[in-house]
Design an enzyme around this catalytic site. Structure first.
Site, mmCIF file in Angstrom:
data_model
loop_
_atom_site.group_PDB
_atom_site.id
_atom_site.type_symbol
_atom_site.label_atom_id
_atom_site.label_comp_id
_atom_site.label_asym_id
_atom_site.label_seq_id
_atom_site.Cartn_x
_atom_site.Cartn_y
_atom_site.Cartn_z
ATOM 1 N N ALA A 1 -6.670 -5.058 6.998
ATOM 2 C CA ALA A 1 -7.658 -3.998 6.762
ATOM 3 C C ALA A 1 -8.908 -4.512 6.057
ATOM 4 C CB ALA A 1 -7.024 -2.881 5.933
ATOM 5 N N ASP B 1 -0.748 -5.933 8.873
ATOM 6 C CA ASP B 1 -1.782 -4.953 8.576
ATOM 7 C C ASP B 1 -2.975 -5.738 8.044
ATOM 8 O OD1 ASP B 1 -3.347 -2.858 7.817
ATOM 9 O OD2 ASP B 1 -1.865 -1.884 6.524
ATOM 10 N N LYS C 1 -13.563 -1.049 6.262
ATOM 11 C CA LYS C 1 -14.150 -1.800 5.163
ATOM 12 C C LYS C 1 -15.184 -2.810 5.638
ATOM 13 C CE LYS C 1 -10.505 0.055 3.019
ATOM 14 N NZ LYS C 1 -9.392 0.792 3.618
ATOM 15 N N TRP D 1 0.868 -1.185 0.000
ATOM 16 C CA TRP D 1 0.000 0.000 0.000
ATOM 17 C C TRP D 1 0.905 1.234 0.000
ATOM 18 C CZ3 TRP D 1 -2.199 2.755 4.745
ATOM 19 C CH2 TRP D 1 -3.208 3.655 4.371
HETATM 20 C C1 LMR Z 1 -6.962 2.216 -0.663
HETATM 21 O O1 LMR Z 1 -5.903 1.593 -0.702
HETATM 22 O O2 LMR Z 1 -7.549 2.620 -1.674
HETATM 23 C C2 LMR Z 1 -7.606 2.475 0.672
HETATM 24 O O3 LMR Z 1 -6.871 1.913 1.692
HETATM 25 C C3 LMR Z 1 -7.910 3.888 0.874
HETATM 26 C C4 LMR Z 1 -6.703 4.738 1.083
HETATM 27 O O4 LMR Z 1 -6.717 5.501 2.055
HETATM 28 O O5 LMR Z 1 -5.759 4.678 0.295
#
Ligand code: LMR
Length: 393
Positions: free
Chosen positions: A210, A208, A243, A127
């Site tokens: 999520a 993590d 989520k 991410w």
């Molecule tokens: C994403 O990866 O799109 C989500 O986790 C929202 C974000 O804050 O980036």
């Protein structure tokens, strides 16, 4: 002094949200930010959340502060949801945080307090905000191989070889399930091998999680996290309720520190201290709704039913897309889309082709070709499949 500020690098995901909003075309498909959408493109407030909010309005008689660590019943309920019965509660410390990102940020700060020289091993890719926060905090990152561009699965041999270079005092960041941005995940036996590397190297895992409940179900999605937490002396877990409870804007998350060899008062006290420094008391509204749902049989059952419907809906979109692509491309090279799990899949298209699909067909995916599967519906799946094949992916 503020004239000395310089422009910050824009966040690619947030920039894409803006571009989509400003695109005047009717025929456009938003596969960008990780927000669940139903078939009509709406992000619904889940039924159990609505019911809990109504009840809360009736019974809540104060808005005074909760504790620095959050409301204990929220923390207990979330520890149970994520860890199940696997880890003795005497070794679990926790703080409520503003969303999963709040938990990730606190975890990184905690690591830096404990060992300023810690290197954080992150999957390639991960991410983007993981990297951005680590860079902002001045922490050293090491990329480990993860995604295989050929198979669009996990390059597990590469991953293990890279993780073996970690040492005690380093941290290995893992995605509990539904890997963001690729959608490619570890199998049970692969988690076991990762655990072995953690044990051999003495590196500390940070998980993590999520998207629990968006992949293969609430328990299966947490199985890797539970196995790790039960097998190593210490572990950090950042969990989000954005989520799976659909309460994105309420900013609800939790950071857990499983630490067997650390004085509990010090471990818990440090987590609370970090909350105090960064934002004092954590937000409570979303946390209270989650607690009410998890601790009430009827609300919990309804929440689980709706979550399961969302999960199955995403799975069937995956299958539909893989099938459409098979028909249109005359090959099964897109079969990986049905194997991936969670909200995202990395298509494996070049940045140029991502732009081409956006300009020619109004398809908005993140620059690395991450697609939010929940942004599709039965009508837009063929449109996407056509655009992918037309672009020559
Ligand atoms: C994403 O990866 O799109 C989500 O986790 C929202 C974000 O804050 O980036």
């Amino acid at each position: 002094m503020f004239e000395h500020l310089t422009a910050q690098k824009p966040d690619g995901i947030l920039m894409l949200m803006q571009m989509y909003r400003e695109d005047p075309r009717d025929a456009k498909v938003d596969l960008g930010v990780g927000v669940y959408k139903d078939a009509t493109g709406n992000t619904p407030v889940m039924r159990a959340i609505k019911a809990a909010e109504q009840k809360l309005w009736e019974v809540e008689d104060t808005k005074s502060y909760v504790g620095l660590a959050g409301a204990p019943d929220f923390n207990d309920a979330m520890v149970n949801l994520v860890l199940g019965t696997t880890v003795p509660r005497s070794s679990v410390n926790s703080v409520a945080t503003p969303g999963g990102t709040g938990a990730v940020r606190q975890a990184f700060e905690l690591i830096r307090m404990a060992n300023a020289d810690a290197r954080i091993f992150v999957s390639n890719p991960t991410w983007p905000n993981h990297l951005s926060i680590l860079d902002y905090l001045g922490m050293e990152t090491v990329m480990y191989r993860y995604f295989d561009d050929e198979t669009r699965g996990v390059d597990f041999d590469g991953m293990i070889a890279d993780l073996k270079t970690a040492k005690k005092g380093d941290v290995i960041l893992l995605h509990g399930c539904c890997h963001n941005p690729t959608g490619a995940n570890l199998t049970g036996p692969q988690w076991d091998e990762v655990i072995k590397v953690l044990q051999d190297t003495g590196a500390t895992p940070m998980i993590d999680i999520a998207y629990q409940g968006f992949g293969d179900g609430l328990d299966v999605d947490a199985a890797g996290t539970r196995a790790v937490a039960a097998a190593v002396p210490e572990c950090l877990i950042a969990a989000s309720c954005s989520k799976n409870f659909g309460i994105y804007r309420e900013r609800t998350g939790i950071l857990m520190l499983v630490a067997n060899g650390t004085d509990k008062a010090i471990a818990q006290g440090t987590l609370s201290f970090l909350n105090r420094q960064n934002y004092s008391f954590p937000p409570d509204h979303g946390a209270r709704l989650v607690t009410m749902i998890l601790n009430d049989d009827a609300l919990r059952t309804d929440w689980m039913t709706e979550l399961e419907d969302m999960r199955l809906g995403m799975l069937s979109l995956r299958e539909q897309l893989a099938k459409e692509l098979e028909t249109r491309s005359g090959s099964n090279r897109f079969g990986f889309l049905a194997q991936h799990r969670g909200m995202f899949s990395r298509l494996g298209a070049s940045p140029e082709l991502v732009v081409k699909m956006r300009e020619a067909s109004g398809i908005y995916m993140v620059g690395d070709s991450r697609m939010n599967i929940a942004g599709l519906n039965a009508e837009t799946v063929p449109i996407l499949a056509e655009a992918i094949v037309k672009a020559g992916v």
